[in-house]
Design an enzyme around this catalytic site. Structure first.
Site, short mmCIF file in Angstrom:
data_model
loop_
_atom_site.label_atom_id
_atom_site.label_comp_id
_atom_site.label_asym_id
_atom_site.label_seq_id
_atom_site.Cartn_x
_atom_site.Cartn_y
_atom_site.Cartn_z
CD GLU A 148 -2.13 -8.60 11.07
OE1 GLU A 148 -1.42 -9.49 10.88
OE2 GLU A 148 -3.00 -7.86 9.80
CD GLU B 61 8.88 -6.85 6.51
OE1 GLU B 61 8.35 -7.56 7.73
OE2 GLU B 61 8.26 -6.21 5.78
N GLY C 45 -5.61 -5.06 4.78
CA GLY C 45 -4.70 -5.74 4.04
C GLY C 45 -4.94 -6.87 4.28
NE ARG C 46 -7.13 -8.36 10.33
CZ ARG C 46 -6.78 -7.33 11.31
NH1 ARG C 46 -5.86 -6.37 9.81
NH2 ARG C 46 -6.50 -6.45 11.42
CE LYS D 243 5.05 -4.36 10.09
NZ LYS D 243 3.89 -3.50 9.51
CE LYS E 142 -3.62 0.21 2.28
NZ LYS E 142 -5.08 -0.71 3.28
CG HIS F 291 -0.52 -40.65 8.96
ND1 HIS F 291 -0.26 -41.43 9.39
CD2 HIS F 291 -1.51 -40.23 7.74
CE1 HIS F 291 -1.07 -42.14 8.12
NE2 HIS F 291 -1.48 -41.48 7.55
#
Length: 552
Positions: A357, A217, A271-272, A516, A211, A388
């Site tokens: 979040e 990152e 964002g999510r 951050k 954005k 498993h």
């Protein structure tokens, strides 16, 4: 949301009533509930189009659900739902509306923010996405050397990665057969290095999703991709091989991307919750814009269902209320999402961000400590792999772990008996968690096998399963764009409902920011730009050792 009472009891009184009710049915087993009510499964099953939710394998009754519905009413769920859809600034700490529903508003009814309808802007971006993706998929958009695009690499993190990555994998059966799709999110150089190693710069398109276009990152990975590309194609290649999903035109242009190839979204898109926006550009490139819009159609169908259906027949409300019951009344601190579909392998990871979040909060909207536990720890893996790995703990461990089992009745990748075997396991696991196996049943089973005496008695407790382990079962006809849209929207609204009941703001994420800030400071110290600052003893020790080994 229709069907709610206009007046409701105080939430504290309903929580107390729920606690009393829990104690009253504490000794009632799910086996007994099914035996006493032949219609139980139908009574606790809801459906919408090609999606069915069976929540009958939870230790609850109609009285439980009635109390939980009262709780939702007392929290003001109908009013909060209308505020969500009306574009009010319900994200109070950031003073923003929350309008992912506008991104898939296929009815195109006006949705206003501060008096202005947002739908023309939403539709304009969708039209630009269609034009661009159709040119790339048809080979009309070419790279700097005139060759068609054969690989798309999405560079983002969090919501700019998890949603598109999950959807592209889930809809692999619909992907363009001459293109491959890759995702880079981790700042660990291994991911970008290994991704680029198998690609040709002349045929690779990068979608940089940030954005602000300053996400640490994402921009580190984008810079590495840029350097890799320009070593072969020069600076001219950047404009033909990079596009941006951002709102920061100045930073996009500084990077070298033509702002004509910048796809915008808005601050009311969290964002999510953003895969429905231009963040979904990789999805549209993979499956085509027509099918991307089918995904929007499915989400919109779930939006309409959520907004218009009475709570007793409302899928997101039911899923949310069952989660409240298991989390806050039965003390389940974790929750497993178990897709029996390899395409949905990233769905649990996607929901980890969407749920934890959103609802991993400890203060209410007005800043007071919450009165109940909020979001459980969410985890999951595809069946049958998970069987498993960690199912042992779910079946016989000391912790209560509610589960969501998800499967399609039809496979897009039919192969022999594989899908029937998969569905058999899907159905068996939820039944086994509910039923368990009593000591008497184990004794009879061992005796029938010829075991007797001390050997039988020694083995018996190890073979007992307590049962009464709660689960929801979500069955879809197939995993296609429409049902995937419905499924994602189902969980989005579940998260919203639970946030309303807990009285928290599900749409900020201040807990992400502290790490951050500290990372930016420590980075300068690691690279020697600044001497180590004021840290705790452990961090100073680790910082010194890391610096020494970095130089070694």
């Amino acid at each position: 949301m229709s069907g709610q009472r206009t007046r409701a009891a105080a939430p504290e009184a309903i929580w107390a009533a729920l606690a009393r009710h829990r104690d009253e049915i504490a000794q009632t087993t799910m086996r007994a509930l099914f035996a006493a009510d032949p219609g139980r499964a139908a009574r606790f099953t809801l459906g919408l189009d090609d999606l069915l939710l069976d929540y009958s394998k939870n230790r609850l009754t109609e009285r439980t659900m009635a109390l939980l519905q009262e709780l939702a009413a007392s929290a003001g769920l109908p009013a909060w739902t209308e505020r969500l859809f009306a574009g009010e600034r319900i994200n109070a700490t950031e003073n923003r509306p929350v309008l992912h529903v506008a991104l898939r508003n296929r009815a195109n009814a006006p949705i206003r923010v501060d008096g202005s309808d947002v739908m023309p802007a939403v539709n304009a971006v969708l039209a630009r996405m269609r034009d661009f993706t159709e040119r790339v998929r048809a080979g009309a958009w070419t790279g700097a050397t005139g060759r068609r695009i054969a690989a798309v690499v999405n560079i983002g993190i969090g919501g700019s990665d998890l949603g598109p990555r999950m959807a592209v994998e889930a809809l692999a059966a619909y992907q363009h057969d001459k293109m491959s799709f890759h995702f880079v999110s981790n700042v660990d150089g291994a991911e970008i290095t290994r991704t680029l190693a198998g690609l040709d710069p002349a045929e690779t398109l990068f979608v940089v999703a940030s954005k602000t276009f300053t996400t640490q990152e994402t921009m580190a990975n984008a810079a590495t991709a840029r350097a890799w590309l320009t070593r072969t194609l020069g600076e001219y290649g950047v404009a033909r091989h990079f596009v941006a999903v951002s709102t920061n035109a100045a930073e996009v242009a500084r990077f070298g991307i033509d702002t004509a190839n910048m796809f915008e979204f808005w601050d009311w898109v969290g964002g999510r919750f953003s895969l429905w926006s231009a963040i979904g550009l990789p999805i549209a490139l993979a499956i085509g814009m027509d099918r991307f819009e089918e995904m929007l159609d499915g989400a919109h169908a779930m939006d309409r269902h959520f907004r218009d259906t009475p709570p007793e027949r409302n899928l997101p409300v039911a899923l949310a209320l069952v989660g409240i019951w298991n989390n806050d009344l039965l003390g389940a601190a974790s929750h497993a999402v178990l897709p029996y579909d390899q395409g949905l392998a990233r769905f649990p990871a996607y929901l980890q961000q969407a749920e934890m979040e959103s609802n991993g909060k400890s203060v209410t909207r007005d800043g007071r400590p919450v009165a109940q536990a909020t979001a459980p720890v969410l985890f999951g893996e595809p069946g049958t792999n998970g069987q498993h790995a960690f199912y042992q703990l779910i079946h016989q461990g000391t912790r209560l772990v509610p589960c969501d089992f998800i499967a399609p009745a039809q496979s897009r990748f039919p192969a022999g008996r594989h899908h029937a075997m998969l569905l058999a396991n899907f159905l068996a696991q939820s039944a086994a968690l509910m039923r368990g196996k009593t000591a008497a049943e184990v004794r009879a089973e061992l005796a029938a096998s010829g075991m007797t005496g001390a050997a039988l008695e020694a083995l018996l407790p190890h073979r007992v399963f307590p049962g009464d382990r709660p689960s929801n079962t979500i069955l879809v006809k197939r995993v296609d764009p429409r049902t995937l849209g419905m499924l994602v929207a189902l969980y989005e609204h579940k998260i919203f409902v639970q946030g309303v009941i807990w009285g928290i703001n599900s749409f900020d994420q201040w807990g992400v920011e502290l790490g951050k800030q500290l990372a930016a400071r420590i980075l300068a110290e690691l690279e020697g730009e600044k001497p180590p600052g004021e840290h705790d003893g452990s961090t100073l020790q680790l910082l010194a050792q890391a610096r020494a080994w970095m130089r070694d």
